[in-house]
Write a protein that holds these residues in place. Structure first.
Motif, PDB file in Angstrom:
ATOM      1  N   UNK A  59      17.756 -34.977   4.992  1.00 33.62           N
ATOM      2  CA  UNK A  59      17.331 -35.443   3.664  1.00 33.62           C
ATOM      3  C   UNK A  59      15.929 -36.025   3.652  1.00 33.62           C
ATOM      4  N   UNK A  60      15.538 -36.603   4.779  1.00 34.87           N
ATOM      5  CA  UNK A  60      14.183 -37.198   4.834  1.00 34.87           C
ATOM      6  C   UNK A  60      13.136 -36.201   5.314  1.00 34.87           C
ATOM      7  N   UNK A  61      13.562 -34.951   5.538  1.00 35.73           N
ATOM      8  CA  UNK A  61      12.623 -33.933   5.999  1.00 35.73           C
ATOM      9  C   UNK A  61      12.440 -33.967   7.506  1.00 35.73           C
ATOM     10  N   UNK A  62      13.305 -34.715   8.198  1.00 36.74           N
ATOM     11  CA  UNK A  62      13.191 -34.811   9.664  1.00 36.74           C
ATOM     12  C   UNK A  62      13.971 -33.680  10.321  1.00 36.74           C
ATOM     13  N   UNK A  63      13.355 -33.053  11.304  1.00 40.29           N
ATOM     14  CA  UNK A  63      14.003 -31.895  11.932  1.00 40.29           C
ATOM     15  C   UNK A  63      15.100 -32.341  12.914  1.00 40.29           C
ATOM     16  N   UNK A  64      16.207 -31.648  12.917  1.00 38.09           N
ATOM     17  CA  UNK A  64      17.245 -31.880  13.931  1.00 38.09           C
ATOM     18  C   UNK A  64      17.938 -30.556  14.216  1.00 38.09           C
ATOM     19  N   UNK A  65      18.682 -30.538  15.331  1.00 37.30           N
ATOM     20  CA  UNK A  65      19.352 -29.288  15.707  1.00 37.30           C
ATOM     21  C   UNK A  65      20.855 -29.512  15.790  1.00 37.30           C
ATOM     22  N   UNK A  66      21.611 -28.561  15.255  1.00 36.84           N
ATOM     23  CA  UNK A  66      23.065 -28.591  15.410  1.00 36.84           C
ATOM     24  C   UNK A  66      23.430 -27.517  16.436  1.00 36.84           C
ATOM     25  N   UNK A  67      24.097 -27.925  17.531  1.00 35.95           N
ATOM     26  CA  UNK A  67      24.552 -26.941  18.518  1.00 35.95           C
ATOM     27  C   UNK A  67      25.785 -26.235  17.982  1.00 35.95           C
ATOM     28  N   UNK A  68      25.780 -24.935  18.050  1.00 34.39           N
ATOM     29  CA  UNK A  68      26.921 -24.166  17.532  1.00 34.39           C
ATOM     30  C   UNK A  68      26.946 -22.784  18.161  1.00 34.39           C
ATOM     31  N   UNK A  69      28.111 -22.172  18.180  1.00 39.95           N
ATOM     32  CA  UNK A  69      28.202 -20.814  18.764  1.00 39.95           C
ATOM     33  C   UNK A  69      28.159 -19.735  17.681  1.00 39.95           C
ATOM     34  N   UNK A  70      28.366 -20.159  16.454  1.00 42.22           N
ATOM     35  CA  UNK A  70      28.450 -19.153  15.395  1.00 42.22           C
ATOM     36  C   UNK A  70      27.830 -19.667  14.096  1.00 42.22           C
ATOM     37  N   UNK A  71      27.207 -18.751  13.370  1.00 40.16           N
ATOM     38  CA  UNK A  71      26.565 -19.120  12.106  1.00 40.16           C
ATOM     39  C   UNK A  71      27.008 -18.121  11.027  1.00 40.16           C
ATOM     40  N   UNK A  72      27.318 -18.667   9.857  1.00 42.16           N
ATOM     41  CA  UNK A  72      27.593 -17.810   8.690  1.00 42.16           C
ATOM     42  C   UNK A  72      26.466 -18.034   7.689  1.00 42.16           C
ATOM     43  N   UNK A  73      25.756 -16.967   7.386  1.00 39.95           N
ATOM     44  CA  UNK A  73      24.664 -17.080   6.404  1.00 39.95           C
ATOM     45  C   UNK A  73      25.240 -16.777   5.015  1.00 39.95           C
ATOM     46  N   UNK A  74      25.137 -17.774   4.128  1.00 37.33           N
ATOM     47  CA  UNK A  74      25.681 -17.608   2.769  1.00 37.33           C
ATOM     48  C   UNK A  74      24.703 -18.251   1.786  1.00 37.33           C
ATOM     49  N   UNK A  75      23.457 -17.855   1.912  1.00 40.60           N
ATOM     50  CA  UNK A  75      22.392 -18.528   1.168  1.00 40.60           C
ATOM     51  C   UNK A  75      22.093 -17.886  -0.186  1.00 40.60           C
ATOM     52  N   UNK A  76      22.827 -16.824  -0.539  1.00 39.50           N
ATOM     53  CA  UNK A  76      22.586 -16.189  -1.836  1.00 39.50           C
ATOM     54  C   UNK A  76      21.397 -15.236  -1.796  1.00 39.50           C
ATOM     55  N   UNK A  77      21.027 -14.755  -2.960  1.00 37.80           N
ATOM     56  CA  UNK A  77      19.970 -13.745  -3.044  1.00 37.80           C
ATOM     57  C   UNK A  77      18.590 -14.356  -3.197  1.00 37.80           C
ATOM     58  N   UNK A  78      17.654 -13.507  -3.682  1.00 34.05           N
ATOM     59  CA  UNK A  78      16.272 -13.983  -3.812  1.00 34.05           C
ATOM     60  C   UNK A  78      15.754 -13.847  -5.248  1.00 34.05           C
ATOM     61  N   UNK A  79      16.691 -13.907  -6.199  1.00 30.68           N
ATOM     62  CA  UNK A  79      16.331 -13.708  -7.606  1.00 30.68           C
ATOM     63  C   UNK A  79      15.463 -14.792  -8.213  1.00 30.68           C
ATOM     64  N   UNK A  80      15.324 -15.942  -7.510  1.00 31.52           N
ATOM     65  CA  UNK A  80      14.443 -16.996  -8.045  1.00 31.52           C
ATOM     66  C   UNK A  80      13.066 -16.949  -7.402  1.00 31.52           C
ATOM     67  N   UNK A  81      12.854 -16.004  -6.485  1.00 24.21           N
ATOM     68  CA  UNK A  81      11.523 -15.881  -5.868  1.00 24.21           C
ATOM     69  C   UNK A  81      10.788 -14.717  -6.524  1.00 24.21           C
ATOM     70  N   UNK A  82       9.909 -15.038  -7.454  1.00 20.66           N
ATOM     71  CA  UNK A  82       9.203 -13.953  -8.142  1.00 20.66           C
ATOM     72  C   UNK A  82       8.392 -13.137  -7.132  1.00 20.66           C
ATOM     73  N   UNK A  83       7.881 -13.840  -6.114  1.00 17.05           N
ATOM     74  CA  UNK A  83       7.070 -13.156  -5.101  1.00 17.05           C
ATOM     75  C   UNK A  83       7.891 -12.058  -4.399  1.00 17.05           C
ATOM     76  N   UNK A  84       9.106 -12.431  -3.983  1.00 19.90           N
ATOM     77  CA  UNK A  84       9.940 -11.441  -3.270  1.00 19.90           C
ATOM     78  C   UNK A  84      10.429 -10.356  -4.232  1.00 19.90           C
ATOM     79  N   UNK A  85      10.812 -10.755  -5.434  1.00 21.69           N
ATOM     80  CA  UNK A  85      11.310  -9.760  -6.399  1.00 21.69           C
ATOM     81  C   UNK A  85      10.224  -8.702  -6.643  1.00 21.69           C
ATOM     82  N   UNK A  86       8.997  -9.172  -6.860  1.00 20.31           N
ATOM     83  CA  UNK A  86       7.904  -8.238  -7.178  1.00 20.31           C
ATOM     84  C   UNK A  86       7.519  -7.406  -5.947  1.00 20.31           C
ATOM     85  N   UNK A  87       7.652  -8.027  -4.756  1.00 22.41           N
ATOM     86  CA  UNK A  87       7.363  -7.266  -3.524  1.00 22.41           C
ATOM     87  C   UNK A  87       8.276  -6.037  -3.442  1.00 22.41           C
TER      88      UNK A  87
END
Ligand code: MEZ
Length: 481
Positions: free
Chosen positions: A209-237
């Motif tokens: 929350x304070x913008x400080x970097x930290x690392x979480x050790x884990x063996x598995x990651x699920x990416x569920x970040x949604x699409x890119x419809x709010x990035x005009x730059x990516x949409x137009x690309x």
């Protein structure tokens, strides 16, 4: 903006934020009480896909940390209105709706111009009914079933009376996560997924929350970040034709998960397939649910004439609107439609709707020729009566226009959904450029590509996030065991 309108928007925002922030761990038990930096699975993103996967992973016995860069859970799921698609549910049976997985599959493939990955669509369509029952068992209200564009049957499930479905699902999943004491960290942004020398997932680098970097050790990651419809730059690309379009997306939908996956060697697919939603209020970006048309509204142009089958797929309807003078049109409905769909009350409270005591009265208010509008409505009523739209061949016309008030909302298309994304297999495992599984890495929902093909049918996104979110959660839990 007058005071009433401002108050209604502020109230809705406060209610939503009040309900959806502080989920799991708020500030007091994340950063300040030294949050855990080790877990079995990290889920990145707390929208519908992330929460579904976290709940299932926990059900399967894994420890999970969910990190969410926004101050609230829900993502775009929170904005979903029209319904979650499923075929063969008990709610359809109660209403005597005869639907099959095969019809659902065919509609989805046809709607996507057969560009969809058939294996993924088979999973989507065959598991959507159990996804709806799972949500319902967790407490969601999905008892109303209606029609959305491109569907050959009523299969969009939503709360009784046609209420907004997304907030109901998010509230349900948030409670399920809380009941399971899942650690959800709001305002925590994932910046990198880490691998060890052997290529195994070993952690996630994040900003707290304070913008400080930290690392979480884990063996598995699920990416569920949604699409890119709010990035005009990516949409137009990926689709330069969409320059200058508005968006229905929440501001966090900027495709971060796609960038992180690419750094790990993930393959992307169909990135240029971006959907516009045809009925969005210009300036405010407020999406008017397709269910309004599904429940009987028509579209008219500035002259007061219909110009398209209102239930054609979104790409077709969007193009037809852009072909009209001024590139906008009016969604026209009456009290019959209003009574059938609770979601309409929010639009009225937000003062997005022009009201008239008759067709002629409304026509004057929106500056449309009253004679032409009256003829349009009469003709349409004739089509409903004869069960045949000889003008535009609209298939489903659930109700005719009657006496009472008439309503109009001026709308235009806006960017809504990014069909392309990270390539996955039917186990929600992320694939690399040679088609091999990246071990321990899963993805679900709008961040992935291939499920929706060249055009997503309304209601299929919620089905996608729950079906593949659950699969990702279960498989990640099995992987870490
Ligand atoms: O799935 C969607 O995008 C949807 C149903 C949107 C809506 O019009 O409500």
């Amino acid at each position: 903006m007058n005071f009433k309108k401002l108050l209604s928007i502020v109230t809705v925002t406060m209610l939503t934020v009040g309900t959806l922030t502080g989920c799991g761990n708020s500030k007091s038990n994340t950063v300040e009480s030294k949050p855990s930096t080790k877990t079995d699975i990290v889920v990145i993103g707390a929208g519908g896909a992330g929460l579904s996967s976290a709940v299932e992973a926990k059900n399967a016995g894994a420890n999970v940390i969910v990190i969410e860069k926004m101050p609230m859970v829900g993502g775009n799921t929170l904005r979903a209105t029209g319904g979650i698609n499923a075929a063969g549910t008990k709610f359809q049976k109660e209403k005597n709706i005869k639907d099959t997985v095969e019809k659902f599959y065919e509609d989805t493939m046809k709607g996507g111009y057969y560009k969809n990955n058939p294996e993924l669509v088979k999973v989507l369509t065959s598991q959507a009914a159990s996804a709806v029952e799972w949500l319902s068992d967790l407490g969601a209200d999905l008892t109303d079933v209606g029609r959305l564009a491109g569907a050959s049957n009523d299969r969009a499930h939503r709360p009784a009376g046609g209420g907004e479905v997304g907030s109901n699902i998010v509230k349900t999943l948030k409670k399920a996560a809380k009941d399971r004491k899942i650690d959800i960290r709001l305002n925590n942004k994932a910046v990198e997924i880490l691998k060890d020398d052997k290529g195994n997932i070993k952690g996630v680098k994040a900003l707290n929350e304070e913008g400080k970097e930290y690392t979480i050790d884990t063996k598995s990651v699920i990416i569920a970040t949604g699409g890119f419809g709010a990035s005009e730059e990516k949409v137009v690309k990926y689709n330069p034709n969409l320059k200058g379009f508005g968006t229905t997306n929440h501001p966090g939908a900027t495709g971060d998960g796609i960038d992180m996956a690419v750094k790990l060697g993930a393959e992307l697919t169909q990135m240029d397939q971006i959907q516009t939603h045809p009925t969005v209020v210009p300036k405010t970006g407020m999406m008017i649910t397709e269910a309004v048309r599904g429940n009987g509204a028509i579209l008219v142009n500035g002259e007061g004439s219909r110009f398209i089958n209102e239930l054609a797929t979104r790409d077709v309807v969007s193009k037809a609107i852009l072909d009209q003078k001024g590139k906008t049109a009016y969604l026209l409905f009456d009290d019959n439609v209003r009574k059938s769909l609770k979601a309409i009350e929010s639009y009225i409270n937000m003062e997005l709707v022009v009201q008239g005591n008759s067709v002629e009265d409304l026509a004057k208010k929106i500056n449309v020729n009253p004679e032409i509008l009256k003829k349009t409505v009469n003709n349409y009523n004739g089509f409903v009566k004869n069960k045949k739209d000889v003008q535009f061949n609209r298939g489903d016309m659930p109700r005719s226009f009657g006496n009472g008030k008439y309503y109009a909302i001026e709308i235009a298309p806006a960017v809504h959904y990014t069909m392309g994304g990270i390539k996955i297999n039917k186990n929600a495992e992320v694939l690399d450029k040679s088609g091999q599984v990246i071990k321990g890495l899963y993805a679900a929902g709008e961040v992935t590509g291939g499920v929706q093909g060249g055009n997503r049918l309304g209601g299929n996104s919620l089905a996608d996030i729950v079906v593949f979110g659950r699969i990702a959660g279960k498989n990640a839990a099995a992987f870490v065991k």
